[in-house]
Design a protein around this motif. Sequence first.
Motif, PDB file in Angstrom:
ATOM      1  N   LYS A  68      22.359  -1.610  33.366  1.00 37.38           N
ATOM      2  CA  LYS A  68      22.312  -2.964  34.001  1.00 37.38           C
ATOM      3  C   LYS A  68      22.990  -4.160  33.627  1.00 37.38           C
ATOM      4  O   LYS A  68      23.032  -4.560  32.435  1.00 37.38           O
ATOM      5  N   VAL A  69      23.781  -4.704  34.504  1.00 36.03           N
ATOM      6  CA  VAL A  69      24.500  -5.998  34.313  1.00 36.03           C
ATOM      7  C   VAL A  69      24.140  -6.927  35.297  1.00 36.03           C
ATOM      8  O   VAL A  69      24.103  -6.752  36.639  1.00 36.03           O
ATOM      9  N   GLU A  70      24.063  -8.345  35.075  1.00 37.55           N
ATOM     10  CA  GLU A  70      23.631  -9.234  35.897  1.00 37.55           C
ATOM     11  C   GLU A  70      24.731  -9.297  36.740  1.00 37.55           C
ATOM     12  O   GLU A  70      25.889  -9.520  36.201  1.00 37.55           O
ATOM     13  N   GLY A  71      24.442  -9.575  38.287  1.00 36.98           N
ATOM     14  CA  GLY A  71      25.509  -9.764  39.014  1.00 36.98           C
ATOM     15  C   GLY A  71      26.365  -8.719  39.773  1.00 36.98           C
ATOM     16  O   GLY A  71      26.942  -8.768  40.717  1.00 36.98           O
ATOM     17  N   LEU A  72      25.519  -7.448  38.950  1.00 41.53           N
ATOM     18  CA  LEU A  72      26.186  -6.098  39.652  1.00 41.53           C
ATOM     19  C   LEU A  72      25.267  -5.382  40.464  1.00 41.53           C
ATOM     20  O   LEU A  72      23.983  -5.877  40.540  1.00 41.53           O
ATOM     21  N   TYR A  73      25.670  -4.674  41.439  1.00 42.50           N
ATOM     22  CA  TYR A  73      24.684  -3.842  42.207  1.00 42.50           C
ATOM     23  C   TYR A  73      24.288  -2.785  41.837  1.00 42.50           C
ATOM     24  O   TYR A  73      25.237  -1.876  41.478  1.00 42.50           O
ATOM     25  N   LYS A  74      23.039  -2.482  41.962  1.00 43.16           N
ATOM     26  CA  LYS A  74      22.578  -1.037  41.487  1.00 43.16           C
ATOM     27  C   LYS A  74      22.877  -0.176  42.361  1.00 43.16           C
ATOM     28  O   LYS A  74      22.492  -0.132  43.559  1.00 43.16           O
ATOM     29  N   LEU A  75      23.553   1.018  41.994  1.00 43.61           N
ATOM     30  CA  LEU A  75      24.075   2.093  43.096  1.00 43.61           C
ATOM     31  C   LEU A  75      24.091   3.322  42.302  1.00 43.61           C
ATOM     32  O   LEU A  75      24.932   3.565  41.283  1.00 43.61           O
ATOM     33  N   ASP A  76      23.468   4.493  42.875  1.00 40.97           N
ATOM     34  CA  ASP A  76      23.850   5.887  42.506  1.00 40.97           C
ATOM     35  C   ASP A  76      24.731   6.185  43.685  1.00 40.97           C
ATOM     36  O   ASP A  76      24.279   6.810  44.838  1.00 40.97           O
ATOM     37  N   ILE A  77      26.031   6.477  43.287  1.00 45.80           N
ATOM     38  CA  ILE A  77      26.937   6.996  44.426  1.00 45.80           C
ATOM     39  C   ILE A  77      26.854   8.217  44.584  1.00 45.80           C
ATOM     40  O   ILE A  77      27.119   8.696  45.883  1.00 45.80           O
ATOM     41  N   SER A  78      26.002   9.261  44.016  1.00 45.87           N
ATOM     42  CA  SER A  78      25.771  10.386  44.644  1.00 45.87           C
ATOM     43  C   SER A  78      24.618  10.640  45.380  1.00 45.87           C
ATOM     44  O   SER A  78      24.524  11.600  46.192  1.00 45.87           O
TER      45      SER A  78
END
Length: 222
Positions: free
Chosen positions: A34-44
């Motif tokens: 996790k990084v602040e400002g990034l979107y959480k996403l499992d591309i699979s």
Amino acid sequence: MIIITGASKGIGKFLYESYKSQGFDVIGTYHSSKVEGLYKLDISNKLEVEQFVESIKDKLSNVVLISCSGTSYSSFAHKSDIDLWESVVDVNLKGTFNIIRNLLPYMRQDGFGRIINFSSVVAQMGVHGTSAYAASKSALWGMTKAIAIENATKNITINNINLGYFEIGMGLDMPADYKKIIMEKIPTKSFGNPEDIIKTINYIKDTSYLNGANIDLNGAII
């Protein structure tokens, strides 16, 4: 708009921070780190990808997609865990396709798109224990050719960069003895400078006639 998957670490993080510092509009994603400002996403996960693209659709103009999400699993084929083997293909190939597939309609409507995937020198060399990783990365070549042809009239290009060994990401995590062996195989006797990755990306995104190509960025190791 630049979209970078896998922007929480390694090459993705380097690219995200570099383009942000230059004043570009950049969206980055992460999966586990996790990084602040990034979107959480499992591309699979195709549903997560659909929801992610839906959530940013109002920002999608002049999209440049840089697919940095990736995973690896090392095992000799006859000893491999098939579930772990498949998980590499799910992320590196299926996941890359998921994000491309969902962004393409917006690119086609916009009349512009740049898609940049990262393949690997590992898929070209033949390296012990990398059948899953090599399979997932080499499959990008055929996928890229097909998507390039399908979208060429829409000012959308898709290209691969076949990365060698760099002083970033997996290159930093490599055991010292193995790193020395790899270094001896590189004519320059050095790992790559990450700045060369940005230069190559900029060349690709600024060159509309470059499409369906594979660019080897590896210091002539092959």
